[in-house]
Scaffold this motif. Sequence first.
Motif, PDB file in Angstrom:
ATOM      1  N   GLU A 242     -20.306  19.338  -1.181  1.00 15.36           N
ATOM      2  CA  GLU A 242     -19.326  21.287  -1.508  1.00 15.36           C
ATOM      3  C   GLU A 242     -19.601  21.994  -3.335  1.00 15.36           C
ATOM      4  N   PRO A 243     -20.762  22.365  -3.223  1.00 11.54           N
ATOM      5  CA  PRO A 243     -21.203  22.929  -4.694  1.00 11.54           C
ATOM      6  C   PRO A 243     -19.885  23.310  -5.842  1.00 11.54           C
ATOM      7  N   ARG A 244     -19.274  23.902  -4.768  1.00 13.23           N
ATOM      8  CA  ARG A 244     -17.943  24.675  -5.751  1.00 13.23           C
ATOM      9  C   ARG A 244     -16.807  23.249  -5.926  1.00 13.23           C
ATOM     10  N   ASN A 245     -16.883  22.570  -5.392  1.00 13.39           N
ATOM     11  CA  ASN A 245     -15.551  21.178  -5.100  1.00 13.39           C
ATOM     12  C   ASN A 245     -16.182  19.516  -5.892  1.00 13.39           C
ATOM     13  N   ARG A 246     -17.861  20.343  -6.356  1.00 14.91           N
ATOM     14  CA  ARG A 246     -18.624  19.018  -6.238  1.00 14.91           C
ATOM     15  C   ARG A 246     -17.991  18.467  -7.730  1.00 14.91           C
ATOM     16  N   GLY A 247     -17.270  18.596  -8.662  1.00  8.47           N
ATOM     17  CA  GLY A 247     -17.270  18.101 -10.077  1.00  8.47           C
ATOM     18  C   GLY A 247     -16.345  17.480 -10.305  1.00  8.47           C
ATOM     19  N   ARG A 248     -15.220  17.432  -9.454  1.00  9.77           N
ATOM     20  CA  ARG A 248     -13.962  17.198  -9.016  1.00  9.77           C
ATOM     21  C   ARG A 248     -14.032  15.983  -8.454  1.00  9.77           C
ATOM     22  N   ALA A 249     -15.106  15.716  -7.670  1.00  6.10           N
ATOM     23  CA  ALA A 249     -15.144  15.008  -6.742  1.00  6.10           C
ATOM     24  C   ALA A 249     -16.034  13.471  -6.920  1.00  6.10           C
ATOM     25  N   LEU A 250     -16.976  14.008  -7.943  1.00  4.18           N
ATOM     26  CA  LEU A 250     -17.730  13.363  -9.238  1.00  4.18           C
ATOM     27  C   LEU A 250     -16.525  12.613  -9.983  1.00  4.18           C
ATOM     28  N   LEU A 251     -15.813  13.176 -10.565  1.00  5.50           N
ATOM     29  CA  LEU A 251     -14.575  12.800 -11.935  1.00  5.50           C
ATOM     30  C   LEU A 251     -14.272  12.035 -10.390  1.00  5.50           C
ATOM     31  N   GLU A 252     -13.416  12.067  -9.544  1.00  5.73           N
ATOM     32  CA  GLU A 252     -12.328  11.322  -8.980  1.00  5.73           C
ATOM     33  C   GLU A 252     -12.923   9.539  -8.697  1.00  5.73           C
ATOM     34  N   LEU A 253     -14.604  10.228  -8.526  1.00  5.75           N
ATOM     35  CA  LEU A 253     -15.500   8.755  -8.415  1.00  5.75           C
ATOM     36  C   LEU A 253     -16.203   7.435  -9.104  1.00  5.75           C
ATOM     37  N   SER A 254     -15.209   8.793 -11.023  1.00  7.27           N
ATOM     38  CA  SER A 254     -15.522   7.583 -12.081  1.00  7.27           C
ATOM     39  C   SER A 254     -14.984   7.392 -12.067  1.00  7.27           C
ATOM     40  N   LYS A 255     -15.162   6.099 -12.849  1.00  2.00           N
ATOM     41  CA  LYS A 255     -13.589   5.131 -14.035  1.00  2.00           C
ATOM     42  C   LYS A 255     -13.139   4.876 -15.024  1.00  2.00           C
ATOM     43  N   PRO A 256     -12.101   4.914 -15.571  1.00  2.00           N
ATOM     44  CA  PRO A 256     -11.552   4.830 -16.854  1.00  2.00           C
ATOM     45  C   PRO A 256     -12.103   4.237 -17.651  1.00  2.00           C
ATOM     46  N   VAL A 257     -12.280   3.691 -18.836  1.00  2.00           N
ATOM     47  CA  VAL A 257     -12.709   2.030 -19.419  1.00  2.00           C
ATOM     48  C   VAL A 257     -11.816   1.432 -19.624  1.00  2.00           C
ATOM     49  N   ALA A 258     -10.093   2.197 -19.621  1.00  2.00           N
ATOM     50  CA  ALA A 258      -9.130   1.088 -19.356  1.00  2.00           C
ATOM     51  C   ALA A 258      -8.055   1.851 -18.789  1.00  2.00           C
ATOM     52  N   ASP A 259      -8.067   0.410 -18.268  1.00  2.00           N
ATOM     53  CA  ASP A 259      -6.986   0.452 -16.938  1.00  2.00           C
ATOM     54  C   ASP A 259      -5.475   1.443 -17.926  1.00  2.00           C
ATOM     55  N   ARG A 260      -4.312   2.407 -17.127  1.00  2.00           N
ATOM     56  CA  ARG A 260      -3.273   2.715 -17.676  1.00  2.00           C
ATOM     57  C   ARG A 260      -2.728   1.535 -16.356  1.00  2.00           C
ATOM     58  N   PRO A 261      -1.552   1.772 -16.699  1.00  2.00           N
ATOM     59  CA  PRO A 261       0.177   0.629 -16.168  1.00  2.00           C
ATOM     60  C   PRO A 261      -0.106   1.877 -14.605  1.00  2.00           C
ATOM     61  N   LEU A 262      -0.136   0.758 -13.761  1.00  2.00           N
ATOM     62  CA  LEU A 262      -0.152   1.593 -12.138  1.00  2.00           C
ATOM     63  C   LEU A 262       1.038   0.807 -11.248  1.00  2.00           C
ATOM     64  N   GLY A 263       1.661   1.144 -10.769  1.00  2.00           N
ATOM     65  CA  GLY A 263       2.851   0.162  -9.345  1.00  2.00           C
ATOM     66  C   GLY A 263       1.894   0.252  -8.543  1.00  2.00           C
ATOM     67  N   ALA A 264       2.899  -0.915  -8.214  1.00  2.00           N
ATOM     68  CA  ALA A 264       2.076  -2.151  -7.290  1.00  2.00           C
ATOM     69  C   ALA A 264       0.794  -1.051  -6.258  1.00  2.00           C
ATOM     70  N   TYR A 265       1.850   0.126  -5.543  1.00  2.00           N
ATOM     71  CA  TYR A 265       1.225   0.367  -4.345  1.00  2.00           C
ATOM     72  C   TYR A 265       0.049   1.093  -4.872  1.00  2.00           C
ATOM     73  N   ARG A 266       0.500   1.826  -5.682  1.00  2.00           N
ATOM     74  CA  ARG A 266      -0.897   2.502  -6.145  1.00  2.00           C
ATOM     75  C   ARG A 266      -1.768   1.659  -7.018  1.00  2.00           C
ATOM     76  N   ALA A 267      -1.701   0.478  -7.486  1.00  2.00           N
ATOM     77  CA  ALA A 267      -3.139  -0.583  -7.241  1.00  2.00           C
ATOM     78  C   ALA A 267      -3.868  -1.097  -6.371  1.00  2.00           C
ATOM     79  N   VAL A 268      -2.868  -1.290  -5.152  1.00  2.00           N
ATOM     80  CA  VAL A 268      -3.233  -1.295  -4.173  1.00  2.00           C
ATOM     81  C   VAL A 268      -4.768  -0.403  -3.413  1.00  2.00           C
ATOM     82  N   LEU A 269      -3.866   0.522  -3.396  1.00  2.00           N
ATOM     83  CA  LEU A 269      -4.473   1.734  -3.441  1.00  2.00           C
ATOM     84  C   LEU A 269      -5.781   1.774  -4.282  1.00  2.00           C
ATOM     85  N   SER A 270      -5.503   1.994  -5.145  1.00  2.00           N
ATOM     86  CA  SER A 270      -7.041   1.788  -6.081  1.00  2.00           C
ATOM     87  C   SER A 270      -7.623   0.865  -5.829  1.00  2.00           C
TER      88      SER A 270
END
Length: 306
Positions: A242-270
């Motif tokens: 979807e061209p109009r929404n593609r940027g957000r999808a690419l952003l979500e698929l990118s990975k941060p250089v440093a890990d943020r603290p994650l809750g236990a279940y969020r870590a599972v989903l990540s």
Amino acid sequence: MDIGDKTNAARQLKKVTAANILFGLRLDKRFDELRATNPAAFDIQRAAVADLQRLIELYKTAGNDDPAYEIIDALRALGRYDAAVTVADEVLKQDRIVDGHGKDYRNWIEDRRAYALFDLGRFDEAIAGERKAATRQERGHANVSQVLNLAQMLLDVGRFREALAILKPMERPNVGSPTGRAFVAQIRVCALNGLGRIKEQREAMASASGQLAENRAARLHTLLCADDESGAAKEMIAWLDEPRNRGRALLELSKPVADRPLGAYRAVLSRRFDEVRNDPAVVAAVAKVGHTETLTTVGADWPYYP
């Protein structure tokens, strides 16, 4: 860019101030030529700092506290989580906090403060703050937004039974918007998954299919909670298409250089989302329309699955 008007595209680019939108454009192949000719325009760190300064100046004359919400999130985007909490604390000292319509806005500043605490890994404090925000009315009506945010926080740290209990009032017919009801369904499915109540999880997911159909974020989250990485990969490929929404999808698929603290279940989903990132079909779909990057600047809630 889709119609080849590069001059107008360059002009419109100057109006983009939100770092997450600019990052999405930077990742999208359609904007490669603009990026090559004007790399400074795609400097995310510089854009985030400039956006923060713009909001600070706006707040001085705004006459309401809408910009305070955005300042807190702009600080979070720069990783300045302690400063975000400090700004929220200063705003909350005011006797009167209002939005642009003159409605009480205290609940939203408390909400942003809670999320900044969550960013810092101070989960118990964040949940306590969000619980307080959820007791307030939302622009003169029963609060829905902070109740959902509280349930999501409880879910993220693995407090599944509490999340389900918080949602109970939201399960009545016609409570909340269609968007809100989709997130209620998503949190319920995820909490049941976390509790290992798989039969109930599947039943809840099936009964909420109509609600989830119109809400991609809730639908994607639900697929990950159901441990359906294949389904989530298909969802991401459709999103990239979807061209109009593609940027957000690419952003979500990118990975941060440093890990943020994650809750236990969020870590599972990540971890499950990492499988989606590495799915060969997803990798091929990304290459077709753009690229992903290691993110040195992250947004208030993006990417959602670090």
